[in-house]
Design an enzyme around this catalytic site. Sequence first.
Site, PDB file in Angstrom:
ATOM      1  N   ASP A  70       0.809  -1.224   0.000  1.00 25.83           N
ATOM      2  CA  ASP A  70       0.000   0.000   0.000  1.00 25.83           C
ATOM      3  C   ASP A  70       0.842   1.274   0.000  1.00 25.83           C
ATOM      4  O   ASP A  70       0.333   2.349  -0.338  1.00 25.83           O
ATOM      5  CB  ASP A  70      -0.939   0.021   1.213  1.00 25.83           C
ATOM      6  CG  ASP A  70      -2.054  -0.998   1.096  1.00 25.83           C
ATOM      7  OD1 ASP A  70      -2.360  -1.409  -0.040  1.00 25.83           O
ATOM      8  OD2 ASP A  70      -2.620  -1.385   2.128  1.00 25.83           O
ATOM      9  N   GLY A 127      -0.386   4.215 -18.216  1.00 28.13           N
ATOM     10  CA  GLY A 127      -1.087   5.126 -19.135  1.00 28.13           C
ATOM     11  C   GLY A 127      -2.594   5.080 -19.010  1.00 28.13           C
ATOM     12  O   GLY A 127      -3.319   5.297 -19.997  1.00 28.13           O
ATOM     13  N   GLU A 130      -6.320   6.041 -18.616  1.00 30.19           N
ATOM     14  CA  GLU A 130      -7.022   7.266 -19.015  1.00 30.19           C
ATOM     15  C   GLU A 130      -7.647   7.948 -17.793  1.00 30.19           C
ATOM     16  O   GLU A 130      -7.760   9.169 -17.737  1.00 30.19           O
ATOM     17  CB  GLU A 130      -8.124   6.939 -20.040  1.00 30.19           C
ATOM     18  CG  GLU A 130      -7.636   6.806 -21.479  1.00 30.19           C
ATOM     19  CD  GLU A 130      -6.766   5.584 -21.739  1.00 30.19           C
ATOM     20  OE1 GLU A 130      -6.898   4.592 -20.984  1.00 30.19           O
ATOM     21  OE2 GLU A 130      -5.945   5.627 -22.684  1.00 30.19           O
TER      22      GLU A 130
HETATM   23  O1  F6P Z   1      -1.592  -5.387   2.271  1.00 26.50           O
HETATM   24  C1  F6P Z   1      -2.440  -4.316   2.102  1.00 26.50           C
HETATM   25  C2  F6P Z   1      -3.727  -4.750   1.519  1.00 26.50           C
HETATM   26  O2  F6P Z   1      -3.388  -5.419   0.364  1.00 26.50           O
HETATM   27  C3  F6P Z   1      -4.786  -3.726   1.209  1.00 26.50           C
HETATM   28  O3  F6P Z   1      -4.594  -2.992   0.038  1.00 26.50           O
HETATM   29  C4  F6P Z   1      -6.018  -4.581   1.171  1.00 26.50           C
HETATM   30  O4  F6P Z   1      -7.172  -3.876   1.298  1.00 26.50           O
HETATM   31  C5  F6P Z   1      -5.775  -5.498   2.310  1.00 26.50           C
HETATM   32  O5  F6P Z   1      -4.376  -5.649   2.384  1.00 26.50           O
HETATM   33  C6  F6P Z   1      -6.492  -6.795   2.250  1.00 26.50           C
HETATM   34  O6  F6P Z   1      -5.810  -7.778   2.978  1.00 26.50           O
HETATM   35  P1  F6P Z   1      -6.442  -8.980   3.800  1.00 26.50           P
HETATM   36  O7  F6P Z   1      -7.494  -9.583   2.965  1.00 26.50           O
HETATM   37  O8  F6P Z   1      -5.263  -9.858   4.023  1.00 26.50           O
HETATM   38  O9  F6P Z   1      -6.971  -8.402   5.079  1.00 26.50           O
END
Ligand code: F6P
Length: 320
Positions: A128, A186, A188
């Site tokens: 993230d 890229g 849009e």
């Molecule tokens: O690791 C971060 C992340 O991938 C977020 O973007 C996502 O919302 C979340 O983890 C979901 O992870 P989990 O299903 O393991 O709780």
Amino acid sequence: MKKIGVATTGGDAPGMNAAIRAIVRLAASRNLEVVGFQRGWQGLMENESRLLTPRSVGGILQLGGTILHTARSPEFTTKKGIRKAVQTLSSNRIDGFVVIGGNGSFSGALDLSRATDTLIVGVPATIDNDVYGTDETIGFDTAVNTAVSEIDKIRDTAISHERTFIVEVMGRTRGFLALTAGLTAGAEIIIVPEIKSKRENIFQTLKENSRKGKKSSIIVKAEGAGDAGLLAKEIEGRTGAEVRISVLGYAQRGGSPTARSRLLASLFGSKTVELLTDGQGNRIVGLQNGQVSTLSLEKSCKTEKPLDLSMLLLANVLAS
Ligand code: F6P
């Protein structure tokens, strides 16, 4: 400093293993012992650990996931959970504890740091990229590259069928991945949770693109930025475009880390051991303006990392 504990917590990120390797090997070069706790906070609360040696971390540099496994541990947010973790730290005589994870993990680390004398250091690792105190987290570059290579493939179908695609990338609350993947593929249109995109603007951009001769479009949307199905229906209704949705999902969290993610893991891991041997704790390591640096754990937890909105404007101009 004699003994360091390490755990990976929260969502896994490519490069976590490279960070474990760097910590273990730099520590060994300074005659420090490292123990790894299994399944993040869970293993710390349940005292489930194993000795990590330079040989036991051989062959993991290129592996995605985490050899220590990880978990989301609601119990760790309770006083009882913290007490159990503190007990484990003291019974194992851990002088320094390293948590490799994202900002949720660092909040837990902050609570722990207030209940123990063990020095705590956070190593930012999450796809993230939403940790304050580092320009980039371990795993982010890998996830961006995974997303971009998928979007490039989807582009082939979008062009061939003259369709609009909504590609959903990870990011429940933050749009760093959507923004960087969108710009570099890229796209849009890029939709992130931080900015309420006006539906009218989306329809306008698509119609305008069509007038300019663009017969297909890619919309990159972060998972936390609204419902893809609903958006697809609205676009079909308002523009007449044929819309398909592609959710990239957990593939973005896995896979072999890129050289960039391995590099950050190696630099952050070694800086962590240096901090601990200097007797410094309750900090995170990170990259600020291209330099490996450190920041207080508290400041990192309490500050929201800003999204670079100029990148969004640039992406819009470049994809026009
Ligand atoms: O690791 C971060 C992340 O991938 C977020 O973007 C996502 O919302 C979340 O983890 C979901 O992870 P989990 O299903 O393991 O709780």
